[in-house]
Design a protein around this motif. Sequence first.
Motif, PDB file in Angstrom:
ATOM      1  N   LEU A  23       0.832  -1.204   0.000  1.00 24.38           N
ATOM      2  CA  LEU A  23       0.000   0.000   0.000  1.00 24.38           C
ATOM      3  C   LEU A  23       0.866   1.253   0.000  1.00 24.38           C
ATOM      4  O   LEU A  23       0.626   2.187  -0.780  1.00 24.38           O
ATOM      5  N   LEU A  24       1.883   1.276   0.844  1.00 22.89           N
ATOM      6  CA  LEU A  24       2.768   2.439   0.893  1.00 22.89           C
ATOM      7  C   LEU A  24       3.461   2.666  -0.449  1.00 22.89           C
ATOM      8  O   LEU A  24       3.560   3.793  -0.939  1.00 22.89           O
ATOM      9  N   ARG A  25       3.945   1.595  -1.050  1.00 23.51           N
ATOM     10  CA  ARG A  25       4.609   1.696  -2.353  1.00 23.51           C
ATOM     11  C   ARG A  25       3.623   2.225  -3.399  1.00 23.51           C
ATOM     12  O   ARG A  25       3.926   3.128  -4.168  1.00 23.51           O
ATOM     13  N   ASP A  26       2.417   1.669  -3.414  1.00 29.50           N
ATOM     14  CA  ASP A  26       1.436   2.053  -4.416  1.00 29.50           C
ATOM     15  C   ASP A  26       0.922   3.479  -4.213  1.00 29.50           C
ATOM     16  O   ASP A  26       0.689   4.208  -5.177  1.00 29.50           O
ATOM     17  N   ILE A  27       0.755   3.894  -2.969  1.00 26.48           N
ATOM     18  CA  ILE A  27       0.344   5.276  -2.701  1.00 26.48           C
ATOM     19  C   ILE A  27       1.429   6.229  -3.189  1.00 26.48           C
ATOM     20  O   ILE A  27       1.137   7.272  -3.786  1.00 26.48           O
ATOM     21  N   GLY A  28       2.681   5.873  -2.965  1.00 31.17           N
ATOM     22  CA  GLY A  28       3.785   6.693  -3.456  1.00 31.17           C
ATOM     23  C   GLY A  28       3.771   6.822  -4.972  1.00 31.17           C
ATOM     24  O   GLY A  28       3.933   7.915  -5.522  1.00 31.17           O
ATOM     25  N   ARG A  29       3.561   5.705  -5.667  1.00 29.63           N
ATOM     26  CA  ARG A  29       3.501   5.738  -7.137  1.00 29.63           C
ATOM     27  C   ARG A  29       2.315   6.560  -7.617  1.00 29.63           C
ATOM     28  O   ARG A  29       2.431   7.351  -8.554  1.00 29.63           O
ATOM     29  N   LEU A  30       1.155   6.374  -6.981  1.00 30.38           N
ATOM     30  CA  LEU A  30      -0.037   7.131  -7.357  1.00 30.38           C
ATOM     31  C   LEU A  30       0.208   8.618  -7.159  1.00 30.38           C
ATOM     32  O   LEU A  30      -0.138   9.444  -8.017  1.00 30.38           O
ATOM     33  N   SER A  31       0.821   8.972  -6.046  1.00 32.87           N
ATOM     34  CA  SER A  31       1.127  10.369  -5.761  1.00 32.87           C
ATOM     35  C   SER A  31       2.036  10.958  -6.836  1.00 32.87           C
ATOM     36  O   SER A  31       1.809  12.072  -7.316  1.00 32.87           O
ATOM     37  N   GLN A  32       3.064  10.223  -7.233  1.00 29.48           N
ATOM     38  CA  GLN A  32       3.972  10.705  -8.276  1.00 29.48           C
ATOM     39  C   GLN A  32       3.251  10.895  -9.599  1.00 29.48           C
ATOM     40  O   GLN A  32       3.422  11.913 -10.276  1.00 29.48           O
ATOM     41  N   ILE A  33       2.446   9.925  -9.975  1.00 35.92           N
ATOM     42  CA  ILE A  33       1.721  10.000 -11.244  1.00 35.92           C
ATOM     43  C   ILE A  33       0.767  11.186 -11.250  1.00 35.92           C
ATOM     44  O   ILE A  33       0.708  11.961 -12.206  1.00 35.92           O
ATOM     45  N   LEU A  34       0.005  11.341 -10.170  1.00 34.82           N
ATOM     46  CA  LEU A  34      -0.954  12.445 -10.109  1.00 34.82           C
ATOM     47  C   LEU A  34      -0.252  13.796 -10.047  1.00 34.82           C
ATOM     48  O   LEU A  34      -0.705  14.768 -10.652  1.00 34.82           O
ATOM     49  N   ALA A 139     -14.660   3.836  -3.414  1.00 36.99           N
ATOM     50  CA  ALA A 139     -14.149   2.794  -2.519  1.00 36.99           C
ATOM     51  C   ALA A 139     -12.710   3.111  -2.091  1.00 36.99           C
ATOM     52  O   ALA A 139     -12.347   2.914  -0.930  1.00 36.99           O
ATOM     53  N   ALA A 140     -11.905   3.606  -3.028  1.00 33.98           N
ATOM     54  CA  ALA A 140     -10.522   3.976  -2.697  1.00 33.98           C
ATOM     55  C   ALA A 140     -10.502   5.114  -1.685  1.00 33.98           C
ATOM     56  O   ALA A 140      -9.750   5.087  -0.708  1.00 33.98           O
ATOM     57  N   ARG A 141     -11.345   6.118  -1.913  1.00 33.76           N
ATOM     58  CA  ARG A 141     -11.422   7.243  -0.977  1.00 33.76           C
ATOM     59  C   ARG A 141     -11.869   6.770   0.399  1.00 33.76           C
ATOM     60  O   ARG A 141     -11.285   7.159   1.422  1.00 33.76           O
ATOM     61  N   ASP A 142     -12.872   5.904   0.445  1.00 34.63           N
ATOM     62  CA  ASP A 142     -13.364   5.390   1.724  1.00 34.63           C
ATOM     63  C   ASP A 142     -12.284   4.589   2.451  1.00 34.63           C
ATOM     64  O   ASP A 142     -12.120   4.711   3.669  1.00 34.63           O
ATOM     65  N   ALA A 143     -11.553   3.759   1.712  1.00 35.13           N
ATOM     66  CA  ALA A 143     -10.490   2.959   2.328  1.00 35.13           C
ATOM     67  C   ALA A 143      -9.392   3.866   2.888  1.00 35.13           C
ATOM     68  O   ALA A 143      -8.911   3.659   4.002  1.00 35.13           O
ATOM     69  N   LEU A 144      -9.000   4.884   2.135  1.00 29.97           N
ATOM     70  CA  LEU A 144      -7.971   5.811   2.628  1.00 29.97           C
ATOM     71  C   LEU A 144      -8.466   6.592   3.838  1.00 29.97           C
ATOM     72  O   LEU A 144      -7.710   6.806   4.785  1.00 29.97           O
ATOM     73  N   THR A 145      -9.729   6.992   3.815  1.00 28.43           N
ATOM     74  CA  THR A 145     -10.297   7.707   4.960  1.00 28.43           C
ATOM     75  C   THR A 145     -10.267   6.820   6.202  1.00 28.43           C
ATOM     76  O   THR A 145      -9.903   7.278   7.292  1.00 28.43           O
ATOM     77  N   THR A 146     -10.599   5.556   6.050  1.00 29.54           N
ATOM     78  CA  THR A 146     -10.557   4.616   7.172  1.00 29.54           C
ATOM     79  C   THR A 146      -9.139   4.504   7.723  1.00 29.54           C
ATOM     80  O   THR A 146      -8.919   4.556   8.939  1.00 29.54           O
ATOM     81  N   LEU A 147      -8.149   4.364   6.827  1.00 26.99           N
ATOM     82  CA  LEU A 147      -6.755   4.266   7.260  1.00 26.99           C
ATOM     83  C   LEU A 147      -6.298   5.555   7.945  1.00 26.99           C
ATOM     84  O   LEU A 147      -5.633   5.515   8.985  1.00 26.99           O
TER      85      LEU A 147
END
Length: 156
Positions: A23-34, A139-147
């Motif tokens: 998750l940490l790796r993927d959030i980092g990649r998503l952040s870079q792409i966005l 669903a992604a937003r909800d999961a991140l909000t939960t975390l």
Amino acid sequence: MHQSLSPAGPTDEQRVESAARGLLRDIGRLSQILFRAGDFGLSRGQVGVLDALEDGPRRVTALAACTGTSQPRVTVVLQSLEEQGLATRARCAGDRRAVEASLTPAGRELLEQGRRRMASALLRGLDAGVDDSERVAGAARDALTTLLNALDSEQI
């Protein structure tokens, strides 16, 4: 002949730890792409400071704390943003020793334009590979909000 038992599968804790690393790796990649899609024309640090100013003026010390940057670095970033007309700095009325920074209308507009480009890129990506992009994004937003809520409650 001695037969060894097959090792037990990973424990729940190991599976969660593995998922967290991914998750940490993927959030980092998503952040870079966005961030690239946002095409802000600024560094990530500069955009981070503008983002931190969005809810209202902040002291330089508070900006340093919320961006995870040193106070001298925030001062340099603010100087650059001020020169570009994206932020302003002024002495605090209540404590003349402190400096408070604010977002300018141009800074706010730059953030909004970049975020619109980021959202468009995300939607294009989802529309190209997902049947129900609205459900997936929600669903992604909800999961991140939960975390985030779980981690915020840990910080208390």
